[in-house]
Each structure stands twice: as C-alpha cells, then as structure tokens.
Design a protein around this motif. Sequence first.
Motif, PDB file in Angstrom:
ATOM      1  N   TYR A  74       0.837  -1.206   0.000  1.00  0.00           N
ATOM      2  CA  TYR A  74       0.000   0.000   0.000  1.00  0.00           C
ATOM      3  C   TYR A  74       0.872   1.256   0.000  1.00  0.00           C
ATOM      4  CZ  TYR A  74      -3.145  -3.566   1.824  1.00  0.00           C
ATOM      5  OH  TYR A  74      -3.853  -4.720   1.996  1.00  0.00           O
ATOM      6  N   PRO A  75       1.483   1.598  -1.121  1.00  0.00           N
ATOM      7  CA  PRO A  75       2.403   2.756  -1.153  1.00  0.00           C
ATOM      8  C   PRO A  75       1.676   4.102  -1.121  1.00  0.00           C
ATOM      9  CG  PRO A  75       2.222   1.798  -3.326  1.00  0.00           C
ATOM     10  CD  PRO A  75       1.405   0.928  -2.411  1.00  0.00           C
ATOM     11  N   ARG A  76       1.046   4.386   0.002  1.00  0.00           N
ATOM     12  CA  ARG A  76       0.315   5.647   0.141  1.00  0.00           C
ATOM     13  C   ARG A  76       1.029   6.556   1.135  1.00  0.00           C
ATOM     14  NH1 ARG A  76      -3.528   1.620  -0.342  1.00  0.00           N
ATOM     15  NH2 ARG A  76      -4.807   1.831  -2.210  1.00  0.00           N
ATOM     16  N   GLN A  77       0.973   7.837   0.869  1.00  0.00           N
ATOM     17  CA  GLN A  77       1.668   8.823   1.702  1.00  0.00           C
ATOM     18  C   GLN A  77       1.181   8.832   3.153  1.00  0.00           C
ATOM     19  OE1 GLN A  77       4.363  10.653   0.555  1.00  0.00           O
ATOM     20  NE2 GLN A  77       4.135   9.258  -1.146  1.00  0.00           N
ATOM     21  N   CYS A  78      -0.090   8.527   3.388  1.00  0.00           N
ATOM     22  CA  CYS A  78      -0.587   8.531   4.768  1.00  0.00           C
ATOM     23  C   CYS A  78       0.143   7.486   5.615  1.00  0.00           C
ATOM     24  CB  CYS A  78      -2.097   8.314   4.814  1.00  0.00           C
ATOM     25  SG  CYS A  78      -2.654   6.733   4.153  1.00  0.00           S
ATOM     26  N   TRP A  79       0.492   6.355   5.017  1.00  0.00           N
ATOM     27  CA  TRP A  79       1.264   5.332   5.737  1.00  0.00           C
ATOM     28  C   TRP A  79       2.668   5.833   6.044  1.00  0.00           C
ATOM     29  CZ3 TRP A  79      -1.187   1.741   8.103  1.00  0.00           C
ATOM     30  CH2 TRP A  79      -2.356   1.197   7.579  1.00  0.00           C
ATOM     31  N   MET A  80       3.256   6.535   5.079  1.00  0.00           N
ATOM     32  CA  MET A  80       4.586   7.089   5.295  1.00  0.00           C
ATOM     33  C   MET A  80       4.592   7.995   6.519  1.00  0.00           C
ATOM     34  SD  MET A  80       6.907   9.559   2.857  1.00  0.00           S
ATOM     35  CE  MET A  80       5.910  11.002   3.168  1.00  0.00           C
ATOM     36  N   LEU A  81       3.607   8.872   6.614  1.00  0.00           N
ATOM     37  CA  LEU A  81       3.538   9.791   7.758  1.00  0.00           C
ATOM     38  C   LEU A  81       3.342   9.038   9.069  1.00  0.00           C
ATOM     39  CD1 LEU A  81       1.388  12.609   6.126  1.00  0.00           C
ATOM     40  CD2 LEU A  81       3.876  12.579   6.486  1.00  0.00           C
ATOM     41  N   LEU A  82       2.565   7.982   9.042  1.00  0.00           N
ATOM     42  CA  LEU A  82       2.355   7.170  10.247  1.00  0.00           C
ATOM     43  C   LEU A  82       3.665   6.526  10.695  1.00  0.00           C
ATOM     44  CD1 LEU A  82       0.304   6.013  12.290  1.00  0.00           C
ATOM     45  CD2 LEU A  82       0.058   4.064  10.732  1.00  0.00           C
ATOM     46  N   PHE A  83       4.440   5.990   9.756  1.00  0.00           N
ATOM     47  CA  PHE A  83       5.710   5.357  10.113  1.00  0.00           C
ATOM     48  C   PHE A  83       6.752   6.383  10.565  1.00  0.00           C
ATOM     49  CE2 PHE A  83       3.858   1.778   7.844  1.00  0.00           C
ATOM     50  CZ  PHE A  83       4.106   0.767   8.768  1.00  0.00           C
ATOM     51  N   MET A  84       6.719   7.568   9.989  1.00  0.00           N
ATOM     52  CA  MET A  84       7.618   8.631  10.454  1.00  0.00           C
ATOM     53  C   MET A  84       7.253   9.032  11.883  1.00  0.00           C
ATOM     54  SD  MET A  84       8.205  11.068   7.151  1.00  0.00           S
ATOM     55  CE  MET A  84       9.512  10.690   5.996  1.00  0.00           C
ATOM     56  N   ALA A  85       5.955   9.097  12.170  1.00  0.00           N
ATOM     57  CA  ALA A  85       5.517   9.397  13.542  1.00  0.00           C
ATOM     58  C   ALA A  85       5.944   8.280  14.485  1.00  0.00           C
ATOM     59  CB  ALA A  85       4.000   9.587  13.576  1.00  0.00           C
ATOM     60  N   GLY A  86       5.839   7.033  14.034  1.00  0.00           N
ATOM     61  CA  GLY A  86       6.273   5.900  14.857  1.00  0.00           C
ATOM     62  C   GLY A  86       7.762   5.948  15.163  1.00  0.00           C
ATOM     63  N   ALA A  87       8.569   6.266  14.155  1.00  0.00           N
ATOM     64  CA  ALA A  87      10.017   6.387  14.364  1.00  0.00           C
ATOM     65  C   ALA A  87      10.320   7.516  15.337  1.00  0.00           C
ATOM     66  CB  ALA A  87      10.727   6.619  13.031  1.00  0.00           C
ATOM     67  N   THR A  88       9.587   8.614  15.203  1.00  0.00           N
ATOM     68  CA  THR A  88       9.789   9.747  16.110  1.00  0.00           C
ATOM     69  C   THR A  88       9.400   9.362  17.536  1.00  0.00           C
ATOM     70  OG1 THR A  88       9.412  11.309  14.309  1.00  0.00           O
ATOM     71  CG2 THR A  88       9.156  12.158  16.559  1.00  0.00           C
ATOM     72  N   LEU A  89       8.335   8.618  17.681  1.00  0.00           N
ATOM     73  CA  LEU A  89       7.917   8.147  19.000  1.00  0.00           C
ATOM     74  C   LEU A  89       8.985   7.237  19.618  1.00  0.00           C
ATOM     75  CD1 LEU A  89       5.693   8.097  21.159  1.00  0.00           C
ATOM     76  CD2 LEU A  89       4.713   6.131  19.946  1.00  0.00           C
ATOM     77  N   ILE A  90       9.536   6.357  18.815  1.00  0.00           N
ATOM     78  CA  ILE A  90      10.613   5.486  19.312  1.00  0.00           C
ATOM     79  C   ILE A  90      11.797   6.327  19.767  1.00  0.00           C
ATOM     80  CG2 ILE A  90      12.341   3.760  18.640  1.00  0.00           C
ATOM     81  CD1 ILE A  90      10.149   2.470  16.895  1.00  0.00           C
ATOM     82  N   LEU A  91      12.178   7.313  18.964  1.00  0.00           N
ATOM     83  CA  LEU A  91      13.298   8.181  19.351  1.00  0.00           C
ATOM     84  C   LEU A  91      12.996   8.894  20.664  1.00  0.00           C
ATOM     85  CD1 LEU A  91      16.057   9.558  18.636  1.00  0.00           C
ATOM     86  CD2 LEU A  91      14.671  11.399  17.666  1.00  0.00           C
ATOM     87  N   LEU A  92      11.813   9.461  20.779  1.00  0.00           N
ATOM     88  CA  LEU A  92      11.469  10.225  21.982  1.00  0.00           C
ATOM     89  C   LEU A  92      11.400   9.354  23.235  1.00  0.00           C
ATOM     90  CD1 LEU A  92       8.743  12.624  20.528  1.00  0.00           C
ATOM     91  CD2 LEU A  92      11.126  13.184  21.121  1.00  0.00           C
ATOM     92  N   THR A  93      10.997   8.107  23.069  1.00  0.00           N
ATOM     93  CA  THR A  93      10.861   7.240  24.249  1.00  0.00           C
ATOM     94  C   THR A  93      12.128   6.464  24.590  1.00  0.00           C
ATOM     95  OG1 THR A  93       9.915   5.465  22.900  1.00  0.00           O
ATOM     96  CG2 THR A  93       8.367   6.995  23.967  1.00  0.00           C
ATOM     97  N   THR A  94      13.076   6.371  23.646  1.00  0.00           N
ATOM     98  CA  THR A  94      14.300   5.603  23.923  1.00  0.00           C
ATOM     99  C   THR A  94      15.573   6.441  23.861  1.00  0.00           C
ATOM    100  OG1 THR A  94      14.591   4.932  21.602  1.00  0.00           O
ATOM    101  CG2 THR A  94      13.247   3.486  23.014  1.00  0.00           C
ATOM    102  N   TYR A  95      15.463   7.741  23.614  1.00  0.00           N
ATOM    103  CA  TYR A  95      16.639   8.596  23.438  1.00  0.00           C
ATOM    104  C   TYR A  95      17.543   8.545  24.671  1.00  0.00           C
ATOM    105  CZ  TYR A  95      19.576  12.617  22.511  1.00  0.00           C
ATOM    106  OH  TYR A  95      20.658  13.427  22.293  1.00  0.00           O
ATOM    107  N   SER A  96      18.830   8.298  24.426  1.00  0.00           N
ATOM    108  CA  SER A  96      19.790   8.293  25.530  1.00  0.00           C
ATOM    109  C   SER A  96      21.061   9.072  25.205  1.00  0.00           C
ATOM    110  CB  SER A  96      20.138   6.852  25.916  1.00  0.00           C
ATOM    111  OG  SER A  96      20.715   6.174  24.820  1.00  0.00           O
ATOM    112  N   SER A  97      21.312   9.364  23.909  1.00  0.00           N
ATOM    113  CA  SER A  97      22.491  10.139  23.535  1.00  0.00           C
ATOM    114  C   SER A  97      22.317  10.670  22.112  1.00  0.00           C
ATOM    115  CB  SER A  97      23.754   9.278  23.621  1.00  0.00           C
ATOM    116  OG  SER A  97      23.884   8.452  22.489  1.00  0.00           O
TER     117      SER A  97
END
Length: 177
Positions: A74-97
């Motif tokens: 499903y190569p749709r832009q809405c999925w891209m934005l969701l995965f970018m938000a997911g990556a950002t959430l991972i960074l914000l919750t696991t950031y250590s350096s």
Amino acid sequence: MSEFSLFFFGSQLLVAIAFGSGIFAFWQQQRSAMLKFWFISAVLNASHFGLLGQYEAALFVSLTAIRFLVAALYPRQCWMLLFMAGATLILLTTYSSPLNLLPYAAAMLGTFGSFLTRVGRVRLCMALGASIWILHNILVGSPVAVLMEIAFLLSNLMGFLRARRLATKMVAPGYSD
C-alpha cells in the motif's frame, strides 16, 4: 552448550540469512519485490537483535519490517507519515544520547524512500540510509555491522548500475535483441 551460546549462535544464523535476503533485495528490479525481501531481512534482523537482548534495536527494526511490507502493498503517503511518527515516537521514548539521532535519520530516509514509486529514488534513499548506518556502526564499534552495510551499499549501487544499463540498451537507437 550454554544458553548464551545457543542464543548467540541463533542470532548469528538469523542475521546471516537477513544479510542474504537484503542483498537479494537490491538485485530486484521491481519495487514491490525489493521491499518484500527487505521485509524478510528486517524481520530476521529484528529477531537477531532480540536474541542478543538488544530490545531497542529490535523494536526499531521491527517497525522498519512492518514499514517495508506496508510500503510494498500500500504505497500511500498517509502510511509514510504514520511510520515517520512511529520512528519519532521510538526516538522520543528511547533517546539516551546524540548517537541515537543517526538511526533515527536513517529510519526517516528509509521511510521516505520506501513510499516512493520510482525504484531509482528508492535506491538513493536506501543508499543514504546505509551510509548513515555505516557511520553509526563505526561509532559504536560494530565491525560486522559496518561490513554488512557496506555490502548493502555496494549491492545497491551495482543493482542501480545494472538497471541503468538495461534501460539504456532498451532505448538506444538500433537496439535489437
């Protein structure tokens, strides 16, 4: 054989298969097939990190695996934005350096590239992402991971050049098979 040795051996077997699937992906000419092989590679790589007890890396690579599969189907832009938000959430919750910013940048490039429709642009984003992973893996002192990313980068380049050569032959004047 101790439990640690079995987990280590299993992890290395999984990452070796992941490595092969990743290399095979770069030789695919179709975007969907390429992304599906990267999905297999990422699932195996995430499992490898899990066996090693590297749960943050396993989480990030698991998100990448899901992203590859969704982008292939499903190569749709809405999925891209969701995965970018997911990556950002991972960074914000696991950031250590500040070092954590490198995998995040690679993930964002990979996410953007996964949802592009032209194979050449997908390859470009993946090459830039692999370059960032090479830098990250050098900084964390992981020589095998550096070699794997270098191999991915070179295989990607060879696949790109092969595709260009085939395209040039097909449009060249006087071309006959």
